[in-house]
Design a protein around this motif. Structure first.
Motif, PDB file in Angstrom:
ATOM      1  N   ALA A  44      44.220  88.498  72.339  1.00  0.00           N
ATOM      2  CA  ALA A  44      42.844  88.485  71.834  1.00  0.00           C
ATOM      3  C   ALA A  44      42.742  89.295  70.543  1.00  0.00           C
ATOM      4  O   ALA A  44      42.115  88.843  69.566  1.00  0.00           O
ATOM      5  N   GLU A  48      41.789  87.664  66.846  1.00  0.00           N
ATOM      6  CA  GLU A  48      40.675  88.156  66.036  1.00  0.00           C
ATOM      7  C   GLU A  48      41.159  88.624  64.670  1.00  0.00           C
ATOM      8  O   GLU A  48      40.546  88.333  63.642  1.00  0.00           O
ATOM      9  N   ALA A  79      38.508  80.522  69.440  1.00  0.00           N
ATOM     10  CA  ALA A  79      38.631  81.750  68.645  1.00  0.00           C
ATOM     11  C   ALA A  79      37.993  81.575  67.276  1.00  0.00           C
ATOM     12  O   ALA A  79      37.330  82.478  66.764  1.00  0.00           O
TER      13      ALA A  79
END
Length: 137
Positions: A44, A48, A79
């Protein structure tokens, strides 16, 4: 640890780098599992970071999704959506930085500019809107 200290990596990317350095596959998998358990390796966080970096570089959603897939991210579309970027405004800014405010006179030049935006990863509908706005100004 040195690789992670420089920048975020995806699990696949870090595994490839360690395997290329000659570490055995079972040891690499065990090390990656430990890093994830300790919170030092995070898909994650990597996602990002990469999305934010590519947006700052002026890349569109299609290019970013392709970059994420290449690095082993399972659901790159969500995302990119989570980044909440105004892709049309970004495409206009990229266009303006590259070509200024002038309108392309020749069809060949217009096609070249459209290919530039396409290569940056912007969808065709966004490119059409940006080019139509340029033509009307």
């Amino acid at each position: 640890m040195r690789l992670l200290a420089r920048r975020e990596h995806s699990r696949l990317e870090l595994g490839r780098k360690l395997a290329a350095r000659g570490y055995p596959c079972p040891d690499v998998e065990a090390a990656l599992d430990r890093l994830e358990a300790q919170g030092l390796l995070s898909e994650a966080r990597f996602t990002e970071s990469l999305v934010r970096q590519r947006v700052q570089q002026g890349h569109g959603p299609l290019r970013i999704i392709a970059d994420l897939r290449q690095r082993g991210i399972e659901d790159p579309g969500s995302a990119v959506e989570a980044a909440q970027v105004d892709w049309e405004a970004l495409a206009r800014e990229v266009y303006r930085r590259r070509f200024g405010g002038d309108t392309p006179q020749a069809p060949r030049e217009r096609a070249r500019r459209m290919r530039f935006l396409q290569g940056r990863g912007f969808p065709p509908e966004t490119i059409r809107r940006v080019m139509n706005d340029v033509d009307t100004t």
